[in-house]
Structure formats: C-alpha cells, structure tokens
Design a protein around this motif. Structure first.
Motif, PDB file in Angstrom:
ATOM      1  N   GLY A 154      15.789  10.393   9.517  1.00 59.53           N
ATOM      2  CA  GLY A 154      14.395  10.048   9.220  1.00 59.53           C
ATOM      3  C   GLY A 154      13.847   9.028  10.194  1.00 59.53           C
ATOM      4  O   GLY A 154      13.102   8.125   9.804  1.00 59.53           O
ATOM      5  N   ALA A 155      14.228   9.173  11.462  1.00 58.45           N
ATOM      6  CA  ALA A 155      13.799   8.283  12.546  1.00 58.45           C
ATOM      7  C   ALA A 155      14.355   6.861  12.409  1.00 58.45           C
ATOM      8  O   ALA A 155      13.921   5.949  13.109  1.00 58.45           O
ATOM      9  CB  ALA A 155      12.274   8.236  12.644  1.00 58.45           C
ATOM     10  N   GLU A 156      15.346   6.665  11.520  1.00 58.44           N
ATOM     11  CA  GLU A 156      15.992   5.356  11.362  1.00 58.44           C
ATOM     12  C   GLU A 156      17.433   5.453  11.851  1.00 58.44           C
ATOM     13  O   GLU A 156      18.164   6.393  11.504  1.00 58.44           O
ATOM     14  CB  GLU A 156      15.964   4.914   9.908  1.00 58.44           C
ATOM     15  CG  GLU A 156      16.595   3.551   9.679  1.00 58.44           C
ATOM     16  CD  GLU A 156      16.560   3.124   8.221  1.00 58.44           C
ATOM     17  OE1 GLU A 156      17.148   2.079   7.893  1.00 58.44           O
ATOM     18  OE2 GLU A 156      15.946   3.842   7.408  1.00 58.44           O
ATOM     19  N   TYR A 157      17.851   4.469  12.642  1.00 57.89           N
ATOM     20  CA  TYR A 157      19.190   4.498  13.229  1.00 57.89           C
ATOM     21  C   TYR A 157      20.188   3.778  12.326  1.00 57.89           C
ATOM     22  O   TYR A 157      19.941   2.671  11.848  1.00 57.89           O
ATOM     23  CB  TYR A 157      19.186   3.838  14.608  1.00 57.89           C
ATOM     24  CG  TYR A 157      20.496   3.968  15.344  1.00 57.89           C
ATOM     25  CD1 TYR A 157      20.882   5.175  15.898  1.00 57.89           C
ATOM     26  CD2 TYR A 157      21.349   2.872  15.474  1.00 57.89           C
ATOM     27  CE1 TYR A 157      22.091   5.303  16.580  1.00 57.89           C
ATOM     28  CE2 TYR A 157      22.554   2.992  16.146  1.00 57.89           C
ATOM     29  CZ  TYR A 157      22.919   4.215  16.699  1.00 57.89           C
ATOM     30  OH  TYR A 157      24.114   4.332  17.362  1.00 57.89           O
ATOM     31  N   PHE A 158      21.333   4.424  12.091  1.00 56.25           N
ATOM     32  CA  PHE A 158      22.391   3.869  11.263  1.00 56.25           C
ATOM     33  C   PHE A 158      23.648   3.689  12.120  1.00 56.25           C
ATOM     34  O   PHE A 158      24.183   4.666  12.656  1.00 56.25           O
ATOM     35  CB  PHE A 158      22.720   4.791  10.083  1.00 56.25           C
ATOM     36  CG  PHE A 158      21.613   4.929   9.081  1.00 56.25           C
ATOM     37  CD1 PHE A 158      21.648   4.214   7.889  1.00 56.25           C
ATOM     38  CD2 PHE A 158      20.541   5.785   9.315  1.00 56.25           C
ATOM     39  CE1 PHE A 158      20.631   4.343   6.944  1.00 56.25           C
ATOM     40  CE2 PHE A 158      19.521   5.921   8.383  1.00 56.25           C
ATOM     41  CZ  PHE A 158      19.568   5.198   7.196  1.00 56.25           C
ATOM     42  N   THR A 159      24.121   2.452  12.237  1.00 57.02           N
ATOM     43  CA  THR A 159      25.330   2.199  13.011  1.00 57.02           C
ATOM     44  C   THR A 159      26.572   2.507  12.177  1.00 57.02           C
ATOM     45  O   THR A 159      26.509   2.660  10.961  1.00 57.02           O
ATOM     46  CB  THR A 159      25.385   0.730  13.452  1.00 57.02           C
ATOM     47  OG1 THR A 159      25.430  -0.103  12.284  1.00 57.02           O
ATOM     48  CG2 THR A 159      24.170   0.364  14.277  1.00 57.02           C
ATOM     49  N   ALA A 160      27.718   2.559  12.858  1.00 52.25           N
ATOM     50  CA  ALA A 160      29.031   2.691  12.210  1.00 52.25           C
ATOM     51  C   ALA A 160      29.029   3.766  11.126  1.00 52.25           C
ATOM     52  O   ALA A 160      29.425   3.527   9.989  1.00 52.25           O
ATOM     53  CB  ALA A 160      29.455   1.353  11.622  1.00 52.25           C
ATOM     54  N   SER A 161      28.577   4.962  11.484  1.00 53.58           N
ATOM     55  CA  SER A 161      28.501   6.074  10.540  1.00 53.58           C
ATOM     56  C   SER A 161      29.591   7.099  10.817  1.00 53.58           C
ATOM     57  O   SER A 161      30.341   7.000  11.802  1.00 53.58           O
ATOM     58  CB  SER A 161      27.122   6.731  10.616  1.00 53.58           C
ATOM     59  OG  SER A 161      26.110   5.801  10.302  1.00 53.58           O
ATOM     60  N   LEU A 162      29.678   8.109   9.947  1.00 54.94           N
ATOM     61  CA  LEU A 162      30.612   9.215  10.119  1.00 54.94           C
ATOM     62  C   LEU A 162      29.800  10.503  10.126  1.00 54.94           C
ATOM     63  O   LEU A 162      29.014  10.747   9.209  1.00 54.94           O
ATOM     64  CB  LEU A 162      31.625   9.240   8.972  1.00 54.94           C
ATOM     65  CG  LEU A 162      32.479   7.977   8.797  1.00 54.94           C
ATOM     66  CD1 LEU A 162      33.242   8.020   7.484  1.00 54.94           C
ATOM     67  CD2 LEU A 162      33.446   7.820   9.963  1.00 54.94           C
TER      68      LEU A 162
END
Length: 260
Positions: A154-162
């Motif tokens: 949704g145009a939002e960046y999430f770090t440390a994901s799988l």
C-alpha cells in the motif's frame, strides 16, 4: 619442708580464688541491623515499555537517608547498584527501574549502616523482562521459497519482513522459540509487486496447531495483528500465492515478545 609445701599450697589456692573472683570481659554487643521490606509492582514487564517500581519500608525509620536499589541480570553473581531514593518521614521509599535487556533479573534494596545500626537488605525479588524482537533477525529453521527483505505494501515500506520468492511455489519458514515468547505481531498482505487479480494465503502455526489464517488479495491488508504464542516451542509460517496472475505474499515486519 612441710612449711614450704604448706605455703605453696596456700598461695596456689589464693591465686585460684582471685582468678575466680575476677569477672570475664563480655564480648561487645553486635549492632542491630536495619530491617528492609520490598515488593515490586509487576513480576513480568516489557522492556522499554514498563517501569519496575520497588516499594518498601525501613525500620527503624531513617527519614531523609537513602536506600540503594541493587540488581543482577541472568546468571551473574555480583550485584550492581542502579538507583537511590530518599526515605520518607514514615519510613517508606519508592525506587524505579526501566529495564531493557530481555531475561530474568533480581532486585534487592540496601539500607547502609548509620545511627548505630548495621546495614540491612530486603529479600530478593524476581522479575522477568520481555522484549520485542524482529522475527526475521532470529536464526530460522527449515525454510522454503521465503527470503528476509524489505517489502512495500500500500505504498508503505516495511523493513525486516519475510516474502515469498517464486509465485505459485510452496513457501514456509520455521523458528524455534523455545517457549520463551508470549506474543507475535505482524502485518499480512500481498506486496505491491503482485499483479491485479492475484491471490494468496498465510497460516501461522505453533507446534502444529493453527494460530491464525488469512486469505490475501491485492488491496487486502491484515494490519498489526497480535497472536498469542505463549508456550510455543516451534513457530511455522506457511504462505501460498497464485501463479497467474503472479502474487508475492509477505509477513511484514514480524516481531515476537520474548524473554530470551
């Protein structure tokens, strides 16, 4: 000869009587110790979120004097002073600590010697500290078609994901928690790399039991879900994705609340 013997015996008797008559020196009385009581507001806390408050009373009262909070973490043998507080007029005190390191720790309170009283210690108090940890930073067990990386949802960046690697291929990863964690929180969704009309699913299991399951599609975001993982030894994440249209499923910035 008999006179000499008689005189010697008399002298010995007199010396013995004198020794008996002389009182023995009494050992100096040992100073009484301060009595310190203590209790904590919580026995389980979240590091950097909760404050440990240690309350108690000192007897006899020592208003205006200080008590010292001591603690030791994990298996350490030595105590470390981490704070002081003034004793109030009624003999009570309040000490505070803001723990950050996950694990078990012990607290005790010291009232130093003063006013003719020896130092006193409270009983030892046990507290377990939990800390939110990035799941992706933990060493994984078996892993198939999943890679740790940042993702955009949704145009939002999430770090440390799988995230899944190949669309349509079975995807899973396991983590050993060792029954040291109580909660998991994460966002579940298809990434912005997924094609319109694509689909997927995610299942979170603990020791074989399903804890959460969600169907995924473009535009559907299960945000910040908290899952109970208390007493879970092995955590498993299963993800599936459509081949055409191609989908990429993600567990965004998953964290686990653990004491170790």
């Amino acid at each position: 000869m008999n006179r000499i013997t008689t005189w010697a015996a008399a002298a010995a008797l007199a010396a013995g009587s004198l020794a008996l008559a002389t009182p023995a020196q009494a050992a100096p009385a040992k100073a009484a110790s301060y009595k310190v009581t203590a209790s904590v507001n919580k026995t389980e806390v979240v590091g950097k979120e909760d404050v440990v408050k240690v309350r108690g009373r000192v007897t006899p009262k020592a208003a205006g004097q200080k008590v010292t909070l001591q603690q030791r973490v994990g298996k350490k043998k030595s105590w470390k002073a981490t704070g002081t507080a003034k004793i109030k007029q009624n003999g009570t005190y309040v000490l505070k600590d803001d723990p950050s390191t996950a694990g078990t720790r012990q607290y005790r309170v010291l009232k130093p010697a003063s006013n003719g009283f020896a130092k006193g210690f409270s009983e030892t108090l046990d507290v377990t500290v939990y800390r939110w940890q990035k799941l992706g930073f933990r060493t994984p067990g078996p892993s198939v078609n999943i890679t740790p990386r940042g993702v955009t949802i949704g145009a939002e960046y999430f770090t440390a994901s799988l995230a899944t690697t190949t669309s349509g291929a079975p995807s899973s990863v396991e983590y050993t928690l060792g029954r040291k964690c109580t909660e998991m929180r994460a966002t579940f969704a298809l990434t912005d790399d997924s094609a319109t009309g694509s689909s997927g699913a995610v299942t979170v299991s603990g020791d074989g039991a399903v804890l959460a399951a969600h169907a995924l599609s473009v535009g559907v975001v299960v945000a910040d879900q908290v899952i109970d993982i208390e007493d879970v030894f092995r955590l498993k994440l299963d993800l599936s994705t459509s081949v055409a249209p191609a989908a990429v499923a993600a567990v965004a910035t998953p964290e686990v609340l653990c004491a170790g």
